[in-house]
Design a protein around this motif. Structure first.
Motif, PDB file in Angstrom:
ATOM      1  N   CYS A 349       0.732  -1.327   0.135  1.00  7.61           N
ATOM      2  CA  CYS A 349       0.208   0.435   0.312  1.00  7.61           C
ATOM      3  C   CYS A 349       1.072   1.365  -0.209  1.00  7.61           C
ATOM      4  O   CYS A 349       0.014   2.167  -0.426  1.00  7.61           O
ATOM      5  CB  CYS A 349      -0.919   0.095   1.259  1.00  7.61           C
ATOM      6  SG  CYS A 349      -2.196  -1.399   0.756  1.00  7.61           S
ATOM      7  N   GLY A 397      -7.705   3.118   0.421  1.00  9.97           N
ATOM      8  CA  GLY A 397      -8.832   3.981   1.097  1.00  9.97           C
ATOM      9  C   GLY A 397      -9.673   2.096   1.618  1.00  9.97           C
ATOM     10  O   GLY A 397      -9.365   1.741   3.123  1.00  9.97           O
ATOM     11  N   SER A 398     -10.827   1.822   0.673  1.00 10.54           N
ATOM     12  CA  SER A 398     -11.078   0.593   1.439  1.00 10.54           C
ATOM     13  C   SER A 398     -10.048  -0.776   2.176  1.00 10.54           C
ATOM     14  O   SER A 398     -10.039  -1.094   2.800  1.00 10.54           O
ATOM     15  CB  SER A 398     -11.905  -0.461   0.669  1.00 10.54           C
ATOM     16  OG  SER A 398     -12.520   1.240  -0.036  1.00 10.54           O
ATOM     17  N   TYR A 399      -8.828  -1.095   0.965  1.00 11.32           N
ATOM     18  CA  TYR A 399      -7.801  -1.567   1.682  1.00 11.32           C
ATOM     19  C   TYR A 399      -7.098  -1.640   2.414  1.00 11.32           C
ATOM     20  O   TYR A 399      -6.878  -2.445   3.661  1.00 11.32           O
ATOM     21  CB  TYR A 399      -7.017  -2.508   0.481  1.00 11.32           C
ATOM     22  CG  TYR A 399      -6.031  -3.355   0.075  1.00 11.32           C
ATOM     23  CD1 TYR A 399      -6.451  -3.884  -0.264  1.00 11.32           C
ATOM     24  CD2 TYR A 399      -5.185  -3.159   1.646  1.00 11.32           C
ATOM     25  CE1 TYR A 399      -5.769  -5.421  -0.288  1.00 11.32           C
ATOM     26  CE2 TYR A 399      -3.796  -4.361   1.056  1.00 11.32           C
ATOM     27  CZ  TYR A 399      -4.720  -5.274  -0.039  1.00 11.32           C
ATOM     28  OH  TYR A 399      -3.987  -6.502   0.137  1.00 11.32           O
ATOM     29  N   LEU A 400      -6.816  -0.150   3.058  1.00 14.35           N
ATOM     30  CA  LEU A 400      -5.795   0.229   4.024  1.00 14.35           C
ATOM     31  C   LEU A 400      -6.736   0.325   5.215  1.00 14.35           C
ATOM     32  O   LEU A 400      -6.602  -0.475   6.607  1.00 14.35           O
ATOM     33  CB  LEU A 400      -5.454   1.672   4.199  1.00 14.35           C
ATOM     34  CG  LEU A 400      -4.553   2.015   3.417  1.00 14.35           C
ATOM     35  CD1 LEU A 400      -4.675   3.186   3.143  1.00 14.35           C
ATOM     36  CD2 LEU A 400      -3.120   0.978   3.982  1.00 14.35           C
ATOM     37  N   VAL A 401      -8.615  -0.476   5.480  1.00 14.80           N
ATOM     38  CA  VAL A 401      -9.303  -0.103   6.386  1.00 14.80           C
ATOM     39  C   VAL A 401      -9.131  -1.807   6.297  1.00 14.80           C
ATOM     40  O   VAL A 401      -9.201  -2.643   7.692  1.00 14.80           O
ATOM     41  CB  VAL A 401     -10.605   0.154   6.187  1.00 14.80           C
ATOM     42  CG1 VAL A 401     -11.491  -0.531   6.928  1.00 14.80           C
ATOM     43  CG2 VAL A 401     -10.227   1.813   6.135  1.00 14.80           C
ATOM     44  N   GLN A 402      -9.197  -2.959   5.456  1.00 15.15           N
ATOM     45  CA  GLN A 402      -9.262  -3.924   5.951  1.00 15.15           C
ATOM     46  C   GLN A 402      -7.800  -4.557   6.335  1.00 15.15           C
ATOM     47  O   GLN A 402      -7.856  -4.906   7.247  1.00 15.15           O
ATOM     48  CB  GLN A 402      -9.133  -4.818   4.686  1.00 15.15           C
ATOM     49  CG  GLN A 402     -10.268  -4.622   4.082  1.00 15.15           C
ATOM     50  CD  GLN A 402     -10.658  -5.220   2.728  1.00 15.15           C
ATOM     51  OE1 GLN A 402     -10.276  -6.710   1.992  1.00 15.15           O
ATOM     52  NE2 GLN A 402     -10.444  -4.415   0.886  1.00 15.15           N
ATOM     53  N   SER A 404      -6.108  -2.678   8.482  1.00 15.34           N
ATOM     54  CA  SER A 404      -6.169  -2.569   9.627  1.00 15.34           C
ATOM     55  C   SER A 404      -7.536  -2.988  10.234  1.00 15.34           C
ATOM     56  O   SER A 404      -6.709  -3.260  11.824  1.00 15.34           O
ATOM     57  CB  SER A 404      -6.216  -0.751   9.945  1.00 15.34           C
ATOM     58  OG  SER A 404      -8.128  -1.057   9.296  1.00 15.34           O
ATOM     59  N   GLN A 405      -7.539  -3.821  10.151  1.00 19.89           N
ATOM     60  CA  GLN A 405      -8.177  -5.058  11.019  1.00 19.89           C
ATOM     61  C   GLN A 405      -7.588  -6.442  11.154  1.00 19.89           C
ATOM     62  O   GLN A 405      -8.766  -7.356  11.710  1.00 19.89           O
ATOM     63  CB  GLN A 405      -9.708  -5.406  10.608  1.00 19.89           C
ATOM     64  CG  GLN A 405     -10.731  -4.111  10.777  1.00 19.89           C
ATOM     65  CD  GLN A 405     -12.258  -4.267   9.176  1.00 19.89           C
ATOM     66  OE1 GLN A 405     -12.003  -4.936   9.467  1.00 19.89           O
ATOM     67  NE2 GLN A 405     -12.961  -2.814   9.492  1.00 19.89           N
ATOM     68  N   VAL A 416      -0.104   3.334   8.967  1.00 24.79           N
ATOM     69  CA  VAL A 416      -2.038   2.838   7.976  1.00 24.79           C
ATOM     70  C   VAL A 416      -2.464   4.290   8.033  1.00 24.79           C
ATOM     71  O   VAL A 416      -3.329   4.922   7.296  1.00 24.79           O
ATOM     72  CB  VAL A 416      -2.602   2.530   8.128  1.00 24.79           C
ATOM     73  CG1 VAL A 416      -4.586   2.504   8.001  1.00 24.79           C
ATOM     74  CG2 VAL A 416      -2.308   0.679   7.935  1.00 24.79           C
ATOM     75  N   SER A 417      -2.735   4.775   9.145  1.00 23.92           N
ATOM     76  CA  SER A 417      -3.184   6.222   9.660  1.00 23.92           C
ATOM     77  C   SER A 417      -2.213   7.408   8.542  1.00 23.92           C
ATOM     78  O   SER A 417      -3.008   8.226   7.629  1.00 23.92           O
ATOM     79  CB  SER A 417      -2.836   6.565  10.718  1.00 23.92           C
ATOM     80  OG  SER A 417      -3.230   8.277  11.335  1.00 23.92           O
ATOM     81  N   LEU A 420      -3.366   6.579   5.225  1.00 20.10           N
ATOM     82  CA  LEU A 420      -4.920   7.127   4.734  1.00 20.10           C
ATOM     83  C   LEU A 420      -5.065   9.344   4.134  1.00 20.10           C
ATOM     84  O   LEU A 420      -6.023   9.878   3.650  1.00 20.10           O
ATOM     85  CB  LEU A 420      -6.038   6.760   6.018  1.00 20.10           C
ATOM     86  CG  LEU A 420      -6.287   5.026   5.849  1.00 20.10           C
ATOM     87  CD1 LEU A 420      -6.864   4.791   7.001  1.00 20.10           C
ATOM     88  CD2 LEU A 420      -7.132   4.746   4.635  1.00 20.10           C
TER      89      LEU A 420
END
Length: 584
Positions: A349, A397-402, A404-405, A416-417, A420
């Motif tokens: 990313c 954006g969608s991938y980074l949210v995934q 982070s989980q 990640v922050s 984003l």
């Protein structure tokens, strides 16, 4: 041997697999992006690939995770198929380290120091140390070390449970009768492959075999075919990971399977053919945990030595079995497979965000050029780039949210922050480039040009804007917090230049030296230039936030503007980007 022994065996296997997973995941998290960076440095040198594959697999204690990572990286276009062959072979050697660790359970001695080498004796101490690190440390890395220790201890406890549950089998005549069926090497290969395929861990299946060997009922003639089959069974994980990926990634799984099947076939023919001729005396001897580990290592080392010179042939076989396809789309490397190794996913990313930043910079420079040299071809390029930037923002954006989980470390969370924050700023810079393009088209279609003083002032502002854009992108790409601190004074300089140019424009309107129509366009340009510099400032601050931990954005800017260093840098920038003297 009763039903409760079977329950204990199942529980031991569960502990073993859970401990292995916990240890492997924690080791991967500690390694961070180093794994991916190491793999990216791969060359065509097969020996280097082999050693690196073995080293990484030993470090993360999982050949399956290593191979799945390779499938994801090939699917992303980061690695070539040829680079993965040596790594796959090396991972097969690296995974044998687990068997050697497990073999320590068979140590028998009255010496205290020798007995301390047995995992069941020292693993409780490791578990205690691990729990203390997890509960008592505030640093993420130390907690990860604690999880590695606890995972290893759980793994060894599971091994002890399995060993204890199967020990009564040695006295059962029915068990001896079942084992006679394993005199058939093909059946041994099949059983090894099926068991490993079901539990998806060659380390666990080898552990089960070592536990059975401690009963004294397993001979070398039985164990060797099972070990060969275990290497084939571990390919199931690779096959599952290859579902839904491009053909190049599927070729990686084909190479993995072909390597193990060819190695097993050659091993069966050579070894058992040799036994028919030379009658190996050790075939009917009982083996122990150390013997299993030794056979496991020898088989993988010999297979690798045999097939490494034929790496190109393996690649050709994979290409023949999996035909060519059209080129993968540009964003294919945001592969869900990489979520299994979050640090690698975050590294990819980061690389993609850097590409997005370079595209945003290119688009802004193209738009600025349109102001003085309008081109329809360039306009089409700007619109196309803006569409790409929108796709970047959406998918990243969608991938980074995934990502982070998926249990990432604190360092990765801060990265990640930063990403984003940055993708939003890069996308907005692209929007401002499109606004500049619209202003350029209006100037072109209406045949308007700025006065000499206005054009000279704009050139100074553009020079400062290009410099801040370049500096912001450089500090972001390098994640250089020290360089990022030079951005804010330049952003303040641009704000003051914009204010001064507006003031001069109003003066020219009052004297009739400029028209209101040009004034509207100039005001739009100044507004977009100022907003671009603000986004550059945001990008720089996100880098500083990542490197400084919990620093507050507003607190940092407040402290910076009050600092002497800021004032001196600002004075230097104001001197460098001085507007031309106004005509009397």
């Amino acid at each position: 041997m009763d039903i409760f022994s079977l329950f204990t065996l199942c529980g031991g296997l569960a502990f073993f697999l859970y401990g292995m997973t916990t240890m492997s995941k924690s080791l991967e998290k500690m390694a961070g992006g180093k794994l991916e960076r190491l793999l990216k440095r791969m060359t065509s040198n097969p020996i280097k690939s082999l050693l690196l594959g073995a080293g990484i697999t030993i470090a993360i204690q999982s050949s399956s995770a290593m191979t799945v990572m390779l499938v994801g990286l090939v699917n992303s276009g980061v690695m070539e198929i040829s680079q993965t062959i040596g790594v796959i072979m090396g991972s097969n050697i690296g995974t044998t380290m687990t068997a050697w660790i497990l073999s320590l359970t068979g140590i028998e001695s009255k010496n205290v120091f020798v007995n301390m080498l047995k995992p069941e004796n020292f693993s409780p101490l490791l578990a205690l140390a691990g729990v203390l690190l997890i509960m008592g440390s505030k640093k993420q890395r130390r907690r990860d070390v604690g999880r590695v220790l606890v995972g290893f201890s759980i793994l060894m406890y599971g091994m002890e449970l399995m060993k204890g549950s199967v020990s009564p089998l040695a006295d059962l005549p029915e068990f001896s009768q079942i084992l006679t069926a394993f005199q058939n090497p093909l059946l041994g290969v099949l059983v090894g492959a099926v068991i490993t395929g079901v539990i998806q861990s060659s380390s666990a299946s080898v552990g089960i075999l070592q536990a059975l060997a401690l009963t004294g009922s397993i001979t070398y003639g039985m164990a060797i075919p099972i070990i060969m089959g275990q290497n084939i069974g571990t390919c199931v994980t690779t096959f599952i990971s290859a579902i839904g990926v491009n053909r190049n990634a599927r070729r990686v799984s084909v190479i993995h399977v072909a390597f193990n099947i060819i190695g097993t076939a050659v091993g069966l023919v050579v070894f058992f053919g040799g036994n028919l001729i030379f009658h190996f005396t050790f075939m009917d001897e009982a083996t122990g945990a150390v013997g299993i580990a030794f056979c496991h290592t020898v088989f993988n080392v010999v297979t690798t030595a045999l097939l490494l010179p034929f790496s190109r042939q393996l690649e050709r076989l994979a290409r023949r079995l999996v035909s060519d396809e059209t080129k993968a789309e540009e964003f294919a490397f945001l592969d869900p497979l990489l979520l299994r190794t979050p640090s690698v996913a975050i590294s990819e990313c980061t690389a993609m965000t850097n590409r997005m930043g370079a595209l945003a910079r290119e688009n802004l420079l193209l738009a600025i050029r349109q102001l003085s040299d309008f081109s329809d071809t360039r306009e089409n390029q700007i619109v196309e780039n803006e569409d790409k930037l929108d796709i970047y923002e959406d998918r990243l954006g969608s991938y980074l949210v995934q990502v982070s989980q998926h249990g990432v470390s604190m360092d990765d969370i801060r990265t990640v922050s930063r990403l984003l924050h940055a993708i939003g700023d890069f996308e907005r810079i692209g929007d401002h480039a499109l606004n500049l393009q619209d202003s350029a088209r209006e100037l072109h279609e209406r045949g308007l040009t700025f006065s000499g003083p206005a054009a000279a002032e704009l050139q100074v502002l553009i020079s400062a804007l290009e410099d801040i854009l370049e500096a912001a992108l450089d500090c972001f790409t390098a994640a250089d917090a020290a360089a990022a601190q030079s951005i804010e004074p330049l952003e303040e300089t641009i704000d003051r230049l914009v204010e001064e140019i507006r003031s001069r424009h109003i003066a020219r309107l009052q004297t009739g030296a400029c028209t209101i129509q040009l004034g509207f366009i100039l005001n739009d340009l100044l507004g977009n230039f100022e907003r671009v510099s603000d986004h550059c400032s945001n990008i720089a601050v996100s880098v500083i936030e990542e490197k400084s931990g919990d620093v507050s954005r507003h607190a940092y800017l407040h402290e910076l503007t009050a600092a002497d260093g800021f004032s001196s840098t600002l004075r230097s920038d104001l001197g460098k980007y001085r507007l031309p003297e106004e005509a009397e």
